[in-house]
Design a protein around this motif. Structure first.
Motif, mmCIF file in Angstrom:
data_model
loop_
_atom_site.group_PDB
_atom_site.id
_atom_site.type_symbol
_atom_site.label_atom_id
_atom_site.label_comp_id
_atom_site.label_asym_id
_atom_site.label_seq_id
_atom_site.Cartn_x
_atom_site.Cartn_y
_atom_site.Cartn_z
ATOM 1 N N THR A 74 48.811 -18.408 -12.951
ATOM 2 C CA THR A 74 48.626 -16.992 -13.263
ATOM 3 C C THR A 74 48.985 -16.133 -12.059
ATOM 4 O O THR A 74 49.725 -15.150 -12.182
ATOM 5 C CB THR A 74 47.168 -16.731 -13.699
ATOM 6 N N PHE A 87 48.888 -11.041 -17.801
ATOM 7 C CA PHE A 87 49.248 -12.442 -18.000
ATOM 8 C C PHE A 87 48.120 -13.353 -17.521
ATOM 9 O O PHE A 87 47.555 -13.172 -16.454
ATOM 10 C CB PHE A 87 50.527 -12.802 -17.233
ATOM 11 N N SER A 88 47.800 -14.341 -18.349
ATOM 12 C CA SER A 88 46.798 -15.348 -17.999
ATOM 13 C C SER A 88 47.266 -16.699 -18.533
ATOM 14 O O SER A 88 47.392 -16.880 -19.744
ATOM 15 C CB SER A 88 45.444 -14.972 -18.599
ATOM 16 N N ALA A 89 47.555 -17.624 -17.629
ATOM 17 C CA ALA A 89 48.059 -18.943 -18.034
ATOM 18 C C ALA A 89 47.012 -19.687 -18.846
ATOM 19 O O ALA A 89 45.835 -19.698 -18.504
ATOM 20 C CB ALA A 89 48.444 -19.760 -16.809
ATOM 21 N N SER A 90 47.463 -20.336 -19.926
ATOM 22 C CA SER A 90 46.557 -21.133 -20.750
ATOM 23 C C SER A 90 46.956 -22.607 -20.784
ATOM 24 O O SER A 90 46.180 -23.451 -21.207
ATOM 25 C CB SER A 90 46.516 -20.577 -22.177
ATOM 26 N N CYS A 119 52.501 -21.195 -19.324
ATOM 27 C CA CYS A 119 52.450 -20.538 -20.637
ATOM 28 C C CYS A 119 51.126 -19.815 -20.829
ATOM 29 O O CYS A 119 50.075 -20.287 -20.410
ATOM 30 C CB CYS A 119 52.585 -21.574 -21.752
ATOM 31 N N SER A 120 51.220 -18.683 -21.488
ATOM 32 C CA SER A 120 50.030 -18.018 -22.009
ATOM 33 C C SER A 120 50.127 -18.121 -23.522
ATOM 34 O O SER A 120 50.979 -18.820 -24.046
ATOM 35 C CB SER A 120 49.971 -16.561 -21.542
#
Length: 133
Positions: A74, A87-90, A119-120
């Motif tokens: 992130t 944006f927040s990486a998942s 990826c988010s």
């Protein structure tokens, strides 16, 4: 490797020896060729070449949803794309071709290439790092 896209959809990712990742099906050919590839391969090729690991070199990959690593992803995306503040990486996947040589080259002439997928829920980024020897 089966990757869960969301609660109802998933897709198949294949990390291939020749510096590419395919979706839905592996790519069985041994030599790289110009794009587009015949057939219906969905492909990302960060290091598209004829790699020969018979004489050394390694191929590693991993996926993660570990919060500390997702936070690093992130932070990286937010630093590279400051306009994407939410944006927040998942999910992340790291693929490394380490100390590999091209077919017909000596084992003293190698390269290390790493591809990171961050990826988010809605956005996907790919970051490529290379190191030549």
């Amino acid at each position: 490797m089966l990757v869960k896209k969301n609660l109802t959809n998933s897709y198949y990712m294949q990390v291939n020896n020749n510096g590419d990742i395919t979706f839905d099906a592996p790519l069985s050919q041994y030599t790289s060729q110009a794009f587009p590839i015949s057939g219906s391969h969905k492909i990302i090729a960060p290091f598209w070449t004829d790699i020969d690991t018979r004489y050394g070199g390694y191929l590693y990959y991993r996926t993660t949803t570990q919060s500390a690593i997702l936070q690093r992803g992130t932070n990286k995306i937010r630093s590279l794309f400051p306009d994407i503040i939410n944006f927040s990486a998942s999910w992340m996947m790291v693929v490394t071709w380490e100390d590999v040589a091209a077919f017909g080259c000596s084992s003293s002439s190698t390269i290390t290439c790493q591809q990171v997928y961050i990826c988010s829920v809605r956005i996907e980024f790919r970051i490529l790092k290379e190191k030549l020897k």
